[in-house]
Design a protein around this motif. Sequence first.
Motif, PDB file in Angstrom:
ATOM      1  N   ILE A   1      29.637  -2.553  19.612  1.00 52.72           N
ATOM      2  CA  ILE A   1      29.412  -1.431  20.520  1.00 52.72           C
ATOM      3  C   ILE A   1      27.911  -1.192  20.629  1.00 52.72           C
ATOM      4  O   ILE A   1      27.203  -1.188  19.628  1.00 52.72           O
ATOM      5  CB  ILE A   1      30.081  -0.145  19.987  1.00 52.72           C
ATOM      6  CG1 ILE A   1      31.568  -0.367  19.756  1.00 52.72           C
ATOM      7  CG2 ILE A   1      29.858   1.018  20.929  1.00 52.72           C
ATOM      8  CD1 ILE A   1      32.226   0.765  19.009  1.00 52.72           C
ATOM      9  N   GLN A   2      27.439  -0.986  21.840  1.00 49.63           N
ATOM     10  CA  GLN A   2      26.053  -0.585  22.077  1.00 49.63           C
ATOM     11  C   GLN A   2      26.048   0.929  22.229  1.00 49.63           C
ATOM     12  O   GLN A   2      26.691   1.463  23.133  1.00 49.63           O
ATOM     13  CB  GLN A   2      25.516  -1.226  23.361  1.00 49.63           C
ATOM     14  CG  GLN A   2      25.410  -2.719  23.311  1.00 49.63           C
ATOM     15  CD  GLN A   2      24.218  -3.156  22.489  1.00 49.63           C
ATOM     16  OE1 GLN A   2      23.181  -2.524  22.489  1.00 49.63           O
ATOM     17  NE2 GLN A   2      24.382  -4.253  21.782  1.00 49.63           N
ATOM     18  N   VAL A   3      25.362   1.623  21.344  1.00 48.91           N
ATOM     19  CA  VAL A   3      25.305   3.086  21.397  1.00 48.91           C
ATOM     20  C   VAL A   3      23.850   3.542  21.469  1.00 48.91           C
ATOM     21  O   VAL A   3      22.963   2.878  20.941  1.00 48.91           O
ATOM     22  CB  VAL A   3      26.003   3.731  20.172  1.00 48.91           C
ATOM     23  CG1 VAL A   3      27.480   3.420  20.168  1.00 48.91           C
ATOM     24  CG2 VAL A   3      25.370   3.313  18.880  1.00 48.91           C
ATOM     25  N   PRO A   4      23.602   4.684  22.120  1.00 51.68           N
ATOM     26  CA  PRO A   4      22.251   5.236  22.130  1.00 51.68           C
ATOM     27  C   PRO A   4      21.822   5.581  20.705  1.00 51.68           C
ATOM     28  O   PRO A   4      22.606   6.103  19.920  1.00 51.68           O
ATOM     29  CB  PRO A   4      22.375   6.498  22.977  1.00 51.68           C
ATOM     30  CG  PRO A   4      23.655   6.351  23.727  1.00 51.68           C
ATOM     31  CD  PRO A   4      24.533   5.482  22.906  1.00 51.68           C
ATOM     32  N   ILE A   5      20.595   5.277  20.399  1.00 51.13           N
ATOM     33  CA  ILE A   5      20.113   5.472  19.032  1.00 51.13           C
ATOM     34  C   ILE A   5      20.065   6.953  18.646  1.00 51.13           C
ATOM     35  O   ILE A   5      20.116   7.277  17.463  1.00 51.13           O
ATOM     36  CB  ILE A   5      18.745   4.772  18.843  1.00 51.13           C
ATOM     37  CG1 ILE A   5      18.503   4.522  17.374  1.00 51.13           C
ATOM     38  CG2 ILE A   5      17.636   5.563  19.468  1.00 51.13           C
ATOM     39  CD1 ILE A   5      17.540   3.427  17.086  1.00 51.13           C
ATOM     40  N   VAL A   6      20.051   7.846  19.619  1.00 46.36           N
ATOM     41  CA  VAL A   6      19.999   9.278  19.301  1.00 46.36           C
ATOM     42  C   VAL A   6      21.288   9.804  18.683  1.00 46.36           C
ATOM     43  O   VAL A   6      21.288  10.878  18.101  1.00 46.36           O
ATOM     44  CB  VAL A   6      19.638  10.126  20.547  1.00 46.36           C
ATOM     45  CG1 VAL A   6      18.250   9.817  21.028  1.00 46.36           C
ATOM     46  CG2 VAL A   6      20.660   9.957  21.638  1.00 46.36           C
ATOM     47  N   ILE A   7      22.402   9.054  18.774  1.00 46.36           N
ATOM     48  CA  ILE A   7      23.651   9.528  18.171  1.00 46.36           C
ATOM     49  C   ILE A   7      23.870   8.962  16.775  1.00 46.36           C
ATOM     50  O   ILE A   7      24.833   9.317  16.111  1.00 46.36           O
ATOM     51  CB  ILE A   7      24.880   9.227  19.057  1.00 46.36           C
ATOM     52  CG1 ILE A   7      25.199   7.746  19.077  1.00 46.36           C
ATOM     53  CG2 ILE A   7      24.706   9.786  20.442  1.00 46.36           C
ATOM     54  CD1 ILE A   7      26.593   7.445  19.573  1.00 46.36           C
ATOM     55  N   ILE A   8      22.969   8.082  16.327  1.00 43.74           N
ATOM     56  CA  ILE A   8      23.079   7.512  14.988  1.00 43.74           C
ATOM     57  C   ILE A   8      22.731   8.586  13.971  1.00 43.74           C
ATOM     58  O   ILE A   8      21.739   9.289  14.104  1.00 43.74           O
ATOM     59  CB  ILE A   8      22.139   6.297  14.817  1.00 43.74           C
ATOM     60  CG1 ILE A   8      22.468   5.214  15.845  1.00 43.74           C
ATOM     61  CG2 ILE A   8      22.197   5.751  13.403  1.00 43.74           C
ATOM     62  CD1 ILE A   8      23.799   4.555  15.682  1.00 43.74           C
ATOM     63  N   GLY A   9      23.544   8.696  12.942  1.00 39.16           N
ATOM     64  CA  GLY A   9      23.339   9.735  11.930  1.00 39.16           C
ATOM     65  C   GLY A   9      22.859   9.169  10.614  1.00 39.16           C
ATOM     66  O   GLY A   9      22.029   8.260  10.561  1.00 39.16           O
ATOM     67  N   GLN A  10      23.441   9.668   9.556  1.00 36.81           N
ATOM     68  CA  GLN A  10      23.054   9.307   8.203  1.00 36.81           C
ATOM     69  C   GLN A  10      23.591   7.936   7.814  1.00 36.81           C
ATOM     70  O   GLN A  10      24.645   7.523   8.274  1.00 36.81           O
ATOM     71  CB  GLN A  10      23.612  10.340   7.216  1.00 36.81           C
ATOM     72  CG  GLN A  10      23.094  11.728   7.446  1.00 36.81           C
ATOM     73  CD  GLN A  10      21.620  11.836   7.134  1.00 36.81           C
ATOM     74  OE1 GLN A  10      21.140  11.250   6.175  1.00 36.81           O
ATOM     75  NE2 GLN A  10      20.894  12.585   7.935  1.00 36.81           N
ATOM     76  N   PHE A  11      22.861   7.261   6.944  1.00 33.69           N
ATOM     77  CA  PHE A  11      23.362   6.035   6.346  1.00 33.69           C
ATOM     78  C   PHE A  11      24.274   6.459   5.202  1.00 33.69           C
ATOM     79  O   PHE A  11      23.828   7.067   4.235  1.00 33.69           O
ATOM     80  CB  PHE A  11      22.217   5.151   5.846  1.00 33.69           C
ATOM     81  CG  PHE A  11      21.455   4.529   6.978  1.00 33.69           C
ATOM     82  CD1 PHE A  11      21.932   3.381   7.579  1.00 33.69           C
ATOM     83  CD2 PHE A  11      20.289   5.096   7.450  1.00 33.69           C
ATOM     84  CE1 PHE A  11      21.247   2.795   8.633  1.00 33.69           C
ATOM     85  CE2 PHE A  11      19.598   4.533   8.502  1.00 33.69           C
ATOM     86  CZ  PHE A  11      20.074   3.375   9.094  1.00 33.69           C
ATOM     87  N   SER A  12      25.563   6.179   5.348  1.00 34.46           N
ATOM     88  CA  SER A  12      26.536   6.676   4.379  1.00 34.46           C
ATOM     89  C   SER A  12      26.666   5.770   3.157  1.00 34.46           C
ATOM     90  O   SER A  12      26.812   6.242   2.045  1.00 34.46           O
ATOM     91  CB  SER A  12      27.899   6.854   5.041  1.00 34.46           C
ATOM     92  OG  SER A  12      28.305   5.656   5.664  1.00 34.46           O
ATOM     93  N   ARG A  13      26.649   4.468   3.372  1.00 34.19           N
ATOM     94  CA  ARG A  13      26.726   3.470   2.303  1.00 34.19           C
ATOM     95  C   ARG A  13      25.923   2.269   2.751  1.00 34.19           C
ATOM     96  O   ARG A  13      25.404   2.240   3.852  1.00 34.19           O
ATOM     97  CB  ARG A  13      28.183   3.052   2.059  1.00 34.19           C
ATOM     98  CG  ARG A  13      29.027   4.141   1.446  1.00 34.19           C
ATOM     99  CD  ARG A  13      30.418   3.664   1.174  1.00 34.19           C
ATOM    100  NE  ARG A  13      31.181   3.781   2.432  1.00 34.19           N
ATOM    101  CZ  ARG A  13      32.321   3.176   2.660  1.00 34.19           C
ATOM    102  NH1 ARG A  13      32.857   2.397   1.764  1.00 34.19           N
ATOM    103  NH2 ARG A  13      32.947   3.347   3.796  1.00 34.19           N
ATOM    104  N   LYS A  14      25.859   1.258   1.920  1.00 34.69           N
ATOM    105  CA  LYS A  14      25.115   0.050   2.269  1.00 34.69           C
ATOM    106  C   LYS A  14      25.685  -0.541   3.562  1.00 34.69           C
ATOM    107  O   LYS A  14      26.887  -0.785   3.663  1.00 34.69           O
ATOM    108  CB  LYS A  14      25.203  -0.972   1.137  1.00 34.69           C
ATOM    109  CG  LYS A  14      24.397  -2.220   1.401  1.00 34.69           C
ATOM    110  CD  LYS A  14      24.471  -3.182   0.246  1.00 34.69           C
ATOM    111  CE  LYS A  14      23.646  -4.416   0.578  1.00 34.69           C
ATOM    112  NZ  LYS A  14      23.717  -5.408  -0.472  1.00 34.69           N
ATOM    113  N   ASN A  15      24.813  -0.760   4.537  1.00 29.35           N
ATOM    114  CA  ASN A  15      25.154  -1.324   5.844  1.00 29.35           C
ATOM    115  C   ASN A  15      26.139  -0.481   6.646  1.00 29.35           C
ATOM    116  O   ASN A  15      26.771  -0.970   7.566  1.00 29.35           O
ATOM    117  CB  ASN A  15      25.692  -2.752   5.709  1.00 29.35           C
ATOM    118  CG  ASN A  15      24.648  -3.700   5.187  1.00 29.35           C
ATOM    119  OD1 ASN A  15      23.478  -3.604   5.544  1.00 29.35           O
ATOM    120  ND2 ASN A  15      25.052  -4.609   4.326  1.00 29.35           N
ATOM    121  N   LYS A  16      26.275   0.789   6.323  1.00 31.35           N
ATOM    122  CA  LYS A  16      27.157   1.692   7.057  1.00 31.35           C
ATOM    123  C   LYS A  16      26.348   2.909   7.510  1.00 31.35           C
ATOM    124  O   LYS A  16      25.460   3.377   6.826  1.00 31.35           O
ATOM    125  CB  LYS A  16      28.315   2.178   6.179  1.00 31.35           C
ATOM    126  CG  LYS A  16      29.176   1.094   5.600  1.00 31.35           C
ATOM    127  CD  LYS A  16      30.182   0.601   6.584  1.00 31.35           C
ATOM    128  CE  LYS A  16      31.225  -0.296   5.996  1.00 31.35           C
ATOM    129  NZ  LYS A  16      30.790  -1.571   5.522  1.00 31.35           N
TER     130      LYS A  16
END
Length: 75
Positions: free
Chosen positions: A46-61
């Motif tokens: 999925i291509q998503v706008p970077i402004v909706i990316i939140g916290q890094f919850s776990r490694k590579n997540k």
Amino acid sequence: MMVNMTVYADGEVFCFIVNALNHGPFEGAEILEVSLKKTKRFKYEIQVPIVIIGQFSRKNKTTIDLEMLVQLNEH
């Protein structure tokens, strides 16, 4: 211009996103976990706008904000 990022979703998260973008019912303020790498479980790109990316919850997540994605899609 909006900067996009590639993330990978499992089947459930992919269905949530498609349903929400097609104006289907979804519970507000959904925070969904996605992967930064393609794996057997997270296989839908999925291509998503970077402004909706939140916290890094776990490694590579990381998380994405579904409500914000729907708002950006409406504009």
